[in-house]
Design a protein around this motif. Structure first.
Motif, PDB file in Angstrom:
ATOM      1  N   ILE A  91       0.731  -1.177  -0.132  1.00 14.47           N
ATOM      2  CA  ILE A  91      -0.346  -0.263  -0.672  1.00 14.47           C
ATOM      3  C   ILE A  91       0.809   1.215   0.076  1.00 14.47           C
ATOM      4  N   PHE A  92       1.377   1.460   1.150  1.00 11.21           N
ATOM      5  CA  PHE A  92       2.659   2.280   1.231  1.00 11.21           C
ATOM      6  C   PHE A  92       3.901   2.783  -0.440  1.00 11.21           C
ATOM      7  N   SER A  93       4.253   1.697  -0.612  1.00 13.40           N
ATOM      8  CA  SER A  93       4.786   2.049  -1.923  1.00 13.40           C
ATOM      9  C   SER A  93       4.130   2.185  -2.722  1.00 13.40           C
ATOM     10  N   SER A  94       3.438   1.769  -3.716  1.00 14.23           N
ATOM     11  CA  SER A  94       2.033   2.156  -4.882  1.00 14.23           C
ATOM     12  C   SER A  94       1.848   3.072  -4.199  1.00 14.23           C
ATOM     13  N   LEU A  95       1.610   4.250  -3.111  1.00 14.76           N
ATOM     14  CA  LEU A  95       1.428   5.533  -3.410  1.00 14.76           C
ATOM     15  C   LEU A  95       2.494   6.303  -2.846  1.00 14.76           C
ATOM     16  N   ASN A  96       3.359   6.105  -2.710  1.00 13.75           N
ATOM     17  CA  ASN A  96       4.892   5.944  -2.471  1.00 13.75           C
ATOM     18  C   ASN A  96       4.813   7.425  -1.288  1.00 13.75           C
ATOM     19  N   THR A 173      -5.892  13.847  -4.449  1.00  8.42           N
ATOM     20  CA  THR A 173      -5.025  14.568  -4.901  1.00  8.42           C
ATOM     21  C   THR A 173      -3.508  13.706  -5.043  1.00  8.42           C
ATOM     22  N   LYS A 174      -2.784  13.933  -6.019  1.00  9.75           N
ATOM     23  CA  LYS A 174      -1.497  13.362  -5.691  1.00  9.75           C
ATOM     24  C   LYS A 174      -0.125  13.537  -4.925  1.00  9.75           C
ATOM     25  N   GLU A 175      -0.667  15.105  -4.697  1.00  9.63           N
ATOM     26  CA  GLU A 175       0.451  15.631  -3.617  1.00  9.63           C
ATOM     27  C   GLU A 175      -0.146  15.397  -1.714  1.00  9.63           C
ATOM     28  N   PHE A 176       0.816  15.073  -1.320  1.00  5.63           N
ATOM     29  CA  PHE A 176       1.230  15.461   0.391  1.00  5.63           C
ATOM     30  C   PHE A 176       0.788  16.211   0.683  1.00  5.63           C
ATOM     31  N   GLU A 177       0.086  16.764   1.526  1.00  5.48           N
ATOM     32  CA  GLU A 177      -0.517  17.813   2.326  1.00  5.48           C
ATOM     33  C   GLU A 177       0.136  17.832   4.179  1.00  5.48           C
ATOM     34  N   GLY A 178       1.129  17.608   4.258  1.00  7.10           N
ATOM     35  CA  GLY A 178       1.792  17.107   5.172  1.00  7.10           C
ATOM     36  C   GLY A 178       1.795  16.492   5.681  1.00  7.10           C
ATOM     37  N   THR A 183      -6.915  18.131   1.889  1.00  8.15           N
ATOM     38  CA  THR A 183      -6.436  19.218   1.652  1.00  8.15           C
ATOM     39  C   THR A 183      -8.169  19.911   0.283  1.00  8.15           C
ATOM     40  N   LYS A 184      -7.518  20.803   0.353  1.00  9.47           N
ATOM     41  CA  LYS A 184      -8.267  21.987  -0.164  1.00  9.47           C
ATOM     42  C   LYS A 184      -7.348  22.167  -2.132  1.00  9.47           C
ATOM     43  N   VAL A 185      -8.490  22.379  -3.340  1.00  6.27           N
ATOM     44  CA  VAL A 185      -7.743  22.417  -4.135  1.00  6.27           C
ATOM     45  C   VAL A 185      -8.950  23.616  -5.039  1.00  6.27           C
ATOM     46  N   MET A 190     -10.877  17.194  -0.827  1.00  3.93           N
ATOM     47  CA  MET A 190     -10.117  16.386  -1.514  1.00  3.93           C
ATOM     48  C   MET A 190      -9.266  15.615  -0.463  1.00  3.93           C
ATOM     49  N   GLY A 191      -9.652  14.383  -0.698  1.00  7.77           N
ATOM     50  CA  GLY A 191      -8.552  13.209  -0.054  1.00  7.77           C
ATOM     51  C   GLY A 191      -6.945  13.491  -0.710  1.00  7.77           C
ATOM     52  N   THR A 192      -6.324  13.179   0.612  1.00  9.20           N
ATOM     53  CA  THR A 192      -4.692  13.191  -0.002  1.00  9.20           C
ATOM     54  C   THR A 192      -4.367  11.895   0.283  1.00  9.20           C
ATOM     55  N   PRO A 193      -3.103  11.236  -1.162  1.00 11.61           N
ATOM     56  CA  PRO A 193      -3.025   9.651  -0.565  1.00 11.61           C
ATOM     57  C   PRO A 193      -2.920   9.534   0.259  1.00 11.61           C
ATOM     58  N   LEU A 194      -2.408  10.021   1.539  1.00  8.27           N
ATOM     59  CA  LEU A 194      -2.944   9.382   2.973  1.00  8.27           C
ATOM     60  C   LEU A 194      -4.003   8.511   3.182  1.00  8.27           C
TER      61      LEU A 194
END
Length: 326
Positions: A91-96, A173-178, A183-185, A190-194
């Protein structure tokens, strides 16, 4: 022992111990972005010792037979939870997901797993109490699970179905927010990869519970014994993952040991009307199955390392021989 013989203060003591350990764990890692492997080993041992110590408390309160049931259920859940480590890694590897962000996801994922396990265990016990034939259904589920685990090696999996399914259906999103899950785009929440990682872990644990809960119920039908042993086995998963994430794939025969444990639990449930397997014998069989698979894995790893080193060791002798021959 039946559930009515467990005093409310025993449940209270269990709750206090778990709460104190969680608080201490959180305070120990407050404002830390990562966790060293050494610290993870220390916490893994700490959770194991607490779980075994609570087994000693069960022995003092309810006798040796019930304590053996507790130990058997604990070892089954602890053994099967090793399979979760492979899934966490995928899971962690596929989401980096960076290592310093994995701890928070694991904490909330495991916390959610405790709630789901309570529901599954309560429903399983209620079903067994109402309809005896359910024991054969659980036994069959475990035998199927044993066959499935034996014919696949989780370390060879490169993706996770839950991650793929959630990623296609949730706005993320594909970006992390801490370490935030949302997060808000452009004003849109929207959700983060976490978030995908957390939900994937929860869904995966529900799937694992279908196997592990009947396995624990094959050892004991007591709610207090099964749930407390499950909790102490699960709570150490976060630290165990951090300690073994980079080496667990080297346990190439572990899935055979897990399959043997599941198969034993399934057969035990199916023949329970005719053959009684003492709790201590169950404990011994579980230890032998997992211990043998781990030992064979480590032995095979050492043999492979020796084969890889052999050509280098022989090269100077071969080169010298060729020079003398010339």
């Amino acid at each position: 022992m039946n559930p009515s013989q467990v005093s409310p203060w025993e449940w209270g003591l269990f709750g206090v111990i778990v709460l104190v350990m969680i608080v201490v764990d959180l305070l120990a890692h407050h404002h830390k972005h990562g966790e060293s492997k050494k610290a993870a080993y220390v916490w893994s041992v700490a959770w194991i010792l607490v779980g075994l110590a609570f087994g000693g408390f069960v022995w003092a309160r309810h006798g040796g037979t019930i304590a053996q049931e507790y130990l058997g259920a604990y070892l089954i859940e602890k053994s099967l939870s090793l399979d979760n480590l492979f899934v966490f890694l995928v899971i962690f590897s596929s989401l980096n997901v960076p290592e310093d962000k994995q701890r928070g996801v694991l904490f909330w994922g495991i916390f959610g797993a405790l709630i789901f396990r309570a529901i599954f265990i309560a429903l399983g016990l209620e079903a067994l109490e109402r309809w005896h034939w359910v024991v054969y259904i659980f036994g069959a589920i475990l035998l199927v699970a044993a066959f499935r685990v034996a014919h696949r090696h989780p370390s060879e999996e490169s993706d996770n179905k839950a991650v793929d399914w959630l990623s296609k259906r949730l706005p993320v999103t594909k970006e992390f927010e801490g370490e935030k899950f949302f997060t808000k785009v452009n004003g849109r929440r929207m959700g983060t990869p976490l978030l995908i990682a957390l939900l994937s872990i929860e869904l995966t644990d529900v799937a694992f519970a279908i196997d592990s809960v009947p396995a624990a119920l094959s050892v004991s039908h007591n709610l207090f014994v099964v749930y407390t042993s499950n909790v102490f086995a699960i709570l150490g998963l976060r630290a165990l993952y951090i300690a073994l994430a980079k080496t667990v794939h080297e346990l190439r025969y572990l899935h055979w040991g897990l399959a043997a444990v599941l198969g034993f639990a399934g057969l035990k449930m199916i023949v329970s009307d005719w053959i009684h397997v003492p709790p201590l014998l169950s404990v011994a069989i579980i230890v032998v199955c997992i211990g043998a698979s781990v030992w064979l894995s480590l032995h095979a790893r050492k043999k492979q390392q020796r084969r890889m080193q052999a050509p280098r060791d022989e090269q100077p002798r071969g080169g010298r021989h060729e020079e003398l021959h010339a």
